[in-house]
Design a protein around this motif. Structure first.
Motif, PDB file in Angstrom:
ATOM      1  N   ASP A   1      56.804  70.038 -50.866  1.00  0.00           N
ATOM      2  CA  ASP A   1      57.837  70.435 -51.813  1.00  0.00           C
ATOM      3  C   ASP A   1      57.788  71.945 -51.991  1.00  0.00           C
ATOM      4  O   ASP A   1      56.894  72.619 -51.474  1.00  0.00           O
ATOM      5  N   GLY A   2      58.748  72.479 -52.700  1.00  0.00           N
ATOM      6  CA  GLY A   2      58.796  73.918 -52.884  1.00  0.00           C
ATOM      7  C   GLY A   2      59.953  74.321 -53.764  1.00  0.00           C
ATOM      8  O   GLY A   2      60.692  73.471 -54.284  1.00  0.00           O
TER       9      GLY A   2
ATOM     10  N   LYS B   1      54.679  65.561 -55.487  1.00  0.00           N
ATOM     11  CA  LYS B   1      53.320  65.228 -55.901  1.00  0.00           C
ATOM     12  C   LYS B   1      52.499  66.508 -56.055  1.00  0.00           C
ATOM     13  O   LYS B   1      52.561  67.408 -55.230  1.00  0.00           O
ATOM     14  N   LEU B   2      51.698  66.590 -57.123  1.00  0.00           N
ATOM     15  CA  LEU B   2      50.921  67.791 -57.420  1.00  0.00           C
ATOM     16  C   LEU B   2      49.635  67.812 -56.611  1.00  0.00           C
ATOM     17  O   LEU B   2      48.867  66.843 -56.604  1.00  0.00           O
ATOM     18  N   ALA B   3      49.388  68.924 -55.923  1.00  0.00           N
ATOM     19  CA  ALA B   3      48.152  69.085 -55.163  1.00  0.00           C
ATOM     20  C   ALA B   3      46.970  69.242 -56.115  1.00  0.00           C
ATOM     21  O   ALA B   3      47.076  69.888 -57.166  1.00  0.00           O
TER      22      ALA B   3
ATOM     23  N   GLY C   1      58.593  64.573 -50.144  1.00  0.00           N
ATOM     24  CA  GLY C   1      57.821  63.369 -50.400  1.00  0.00           C
ATOM     25  C   GLY C   1      56.644  63.088 -49.504  1.00  0.00           C
ATOM     26  O   GLY C   1      56.237  61.935 -49.398  1.00  0.00           O
ATOM     27  N   ASN C   2      56.051  64.100 -48.857  1.00  0.00           N
ATOM     28  CA  ASN C   2      54.880  63.802 -48.032  1.00  0.00           C
ATOM     29  C   ASN C   2      53.682  64.625 -48.507  1.00  0.00           C
ATOM     30  O   ASN C   2      53.068  64.299 -49.511  1.00  0.00           O
ATOM     31  N   ASN C   3      53.313  65.670 -47.805  1.00  0.00           N
ATOM     32  CA  ASN C   3      52.154  66.474 -48.170  1.00  0.00           C
ATOM     33  C   ASN C   3      52.305  67.044 -49.582  1.00  0.00           C
ATOM     34  O   ASN C   3      53.320  67.645 -49.917  1.00  0.00           O
TER      35      ASN C   3
END
Length: 442
Positions: free
Chosen positions: A75-76, A34-36, A68-70
Motif C-alpha cells: 500500500d502507499g 495491513k500495517l507492517a 492487499g499483499n505485502n
C-alpha cells in the motif's frame, strides 16, 4: 596569533561538544492496507498535529493505494501534486530510507527536505516496481547549547521549515508515490557546515536558489551530512553577531567541516564593512581559530562573480580584491581553498551574456503568481544556476587533499565549468512555495 589562540580556547570552553540527543528511530507505513510490524500507519487524511508529532501539511490532494499483499510495500500514498510530510525530531543528523513506487502504477519522484534542500533527483519506477532510496539530513534548532541564547532570526525566517524543530520532507515530481519512510539517527558521519549569504543559503521559495541547497545530492548517504546555516544578506560580522557561528560551534565535533563563503555584502559600506587584506582576513582568521579549537576543519571558498559582462563578453570583477584576499589567506593559514570565484568566471563566460540569464533569476512578468514586473537579478541564481555552482564546489573539492572528497558519490558526471550542462537537460519540478520578493543581499 596568540590572541587568536586565546579566542579559540575561550570558544572551545564555552561550547563543549553537544552530543546528539536523537536516539529514536521513526518508521512510517504509508497507506490504508495491513500495517507492517513496528511501523506507524500514515493515512492520507493525517494532517500534522503537535499532539501526534507527525503528519502532512496539507491533505487535499492525497490518495491511498492498497493492493492487499505485502504489509509494507503493498500500500502507499500518492498525489498529482507535491506534498509535505513532517515529523517532530530532536536536533541532529539523520539517515532516511524511503520506499518509492507502486505495485500497479508508474511513479516519478523528486525529494527535497526543509527549505527545498535537494536530496533525491528524479527517480522513476515502472508499474509493479518499487525502489529503496536513502539520503542523510541535518535538523537544527535555533537554541544554542551551552549559553542562554537563540540565533537571532530575521522576520522572514520565522516561517522557514529549517528552524521549526521538525523534519519536513517534500515529495515532488510528476507522480510521487510513497510506501514507507524510516528515519534513523546518524551520530558518526562528519557534518559539513556552511556559513555564507544568499548565494549559499537554502532559499525557501521559488524561483530563487543557491548552491548550498543543491550540494547534498552529490554525497553518499550516511557518509556525510550537510548543515547549511547560511542566510541571505549576511556578512562575516553579521553572521557571528546573530549567533549563527555560535550555533554551529555548539554542535561541531572533531572531524567536522565549516565552508566559509562571504564577500558580496561585506564589501558594502556600513557597520559590517571589512577591508579585503585587513579586517576581512582578520575576521576569517577568527572563524578559522574557532573551528580548529573544536577539532573542525575550515574550508575557504572564494565568492562567485556577479553576472556582469563587458562589451567583449568577459566577466567584470565586481568583487574587487576580496577573492584574492581569500586566496592569500588560505595559503597563510594552510587551509583548504575552493576557488569558486575563478570557476564562476569560466562558467559564466562559457554561457555568454544571453544564455547566462537562464542561470540567474531572469523571468518575464507573469511567470510566477503575483509577479507584475520582469525579474532581472544578476546576483541570485535560478535552480539551474545554483546546481551548476554546486557542481563547481564539487569540482573544487576534488582538487583538494580533504578526506571529505572520498564521500562524494561514485560515477558523478564529469563537470567542466568551460562546458556546462545544457539548461534544457536540467530537471526541477517547482515547489509550491514561491515569492516575488528578492532575497537580501546583492
Amino acid at each position: 596569533m596568540r590572541k587568536l589562540l586565546l579566542i579559540g580556547l575561550a570558544i572551545l570552553l564555552a561550547f563543549p561538544a553537544r552530543s546528539q540527543s536523537a536516539s529514536t528511530s521513526y518508521k512510517f507505513d504509508f497507506g490504508n492496507g495491513k500495517l507492517a510490524k513496528g511501523y506507524r500507519q500514515i493515512l492520507p487524511d493525517m494532517l500534522y498535529s503537535a499532539d501526534r508529532g507527525y503528519g502532512f501539511l496539507e491533505v487535499e490532494s492525497l490518495h491511498a493505494a492498497n493492493h492487499g499483499n505485502n504489509a509494507l510495500k503493498g500500500d502507499g500514498i500518492y498525489s498529482e501534486k507535491p506534498f509535505f510530510f513532517t515529523v517532530d525530531v530532536p536536533e541532529g543528523n539523520y539517515d532516511i530510507k524511503v520506499i518509492l513506487g507502486d505495485q500497479e502504477a508508474p511513479s516519478s519522484t523528486t525529494i527535497r527536505v526543509e527549505n527545498r534542500r535537494l536530496m533525491l533527483g528524479k527517480t522513476d519506477t515502472r508499474a509493479g516496481e518499487q525502489l529503496e532510496r536513502r539520503f542523510s539530513v541535518n535538523v537544527r534548532y535555533p537554541e544554542i547549547a551551552g549559553i542562554d541564547r537563540k540565533v537571532r532570526l530575521k522576520d522572514r525566517e520565522l516561517d522557514y521549515f529549517h528552524w521549526d524543530h521538525q523534519l519536513t520532507i517534500e515529495f515532488n515530481g510528476q507522480s510521487p508515490r510513497v510506501a514507507a519512510i524510516e528515519i534513523s539517527p546518524n551520530t558518526k558521519a562528519p557534518t559539513v557546515y556552511l556559513a555564507g549569504n544568499s548565494t549559499v543559503v537554502d532559499q525557501a521559495n521559488e524561483p530563487w536558489a543557491a548552491w548550498g541547497q543543491m550540494v547534498p545530492v552529490f554525497f553518499e548517504p550516511g557518509k556525510v551530512v550537510i548543515s547549511n546555516h547560511a542566510e541571505s544578506g549576511e556578512t562575516l560580522k553579521g553572521f557571528r553577531a546573530a549567533g549563527r557561528l555560535d550555533n554551529i560551534l555548539s554542535t561541531m565535533k572533531p572531524g567536522d567541516y565549516l565552508f566559509i563563503e562571504f564577500a558580496h555584502n561585506d564589501q558594502k559600506a556600513g557597520g559590517s564593512h571589512v577591508e579585503p587584506f585587513t579586517t576581512y582576513q582578520q575576521v576569517i582568521r577568527e572563524y578559522i581559530s574557532a573551528v580548529t579549537a573544536k577539532g573542525g576543519i575550515p574550508v575557504l571558498v572564494t565568492s562567485m562573480h556577479r553576472r556582469r559582462f563587458d562589451e567583449n563578453g568577459e566577466i567584470i570583477n565586481t568583487l574587487e580584491e576580496y577573492p584574492e584576499a581569500m586566496r592569500q589567506l588560505a595559503k597563510e593559514e594552510n587551509s583548504a581553498l575552493i576557488d569558486l570565484n575563478r570557476m564562476s568566471k569560466t562558467l559564466y563566460e562559457a554561457w555568454g551574456p544571453e544564455n547566462s540569464k537562464k542561470a540567474f533569476v531572469h523571468f518575464p512578468a507573469g511567470t510566477f503568481e503575483g509577479q507584475t514586473e520582469d525579474f532581472a537579478d544578476n546576483t541570485h541564481f535560478s535552480t539551474y544556476g545554483a546546481y551548476q555552482l554546486a557542481n563547481c564546489i564539487v569540482n573544487g573539492l576534488l582538487q583538494t587533499d580533504l578526506k571529505l572528497k572520498k564521500y562524494l558519490k561514485k560515477n558523478l558526471p564529469n563537470f567542466q565549468p568551460s562546458h556546462p550542462p545544457k539548461y534544457e537537460d536540467f530537471y526541477w519540478p517547482l515547489s509550491p512555495k514561491t515569492s516575488i520578493i528578492k532575497p537580501d543581499g546583492n
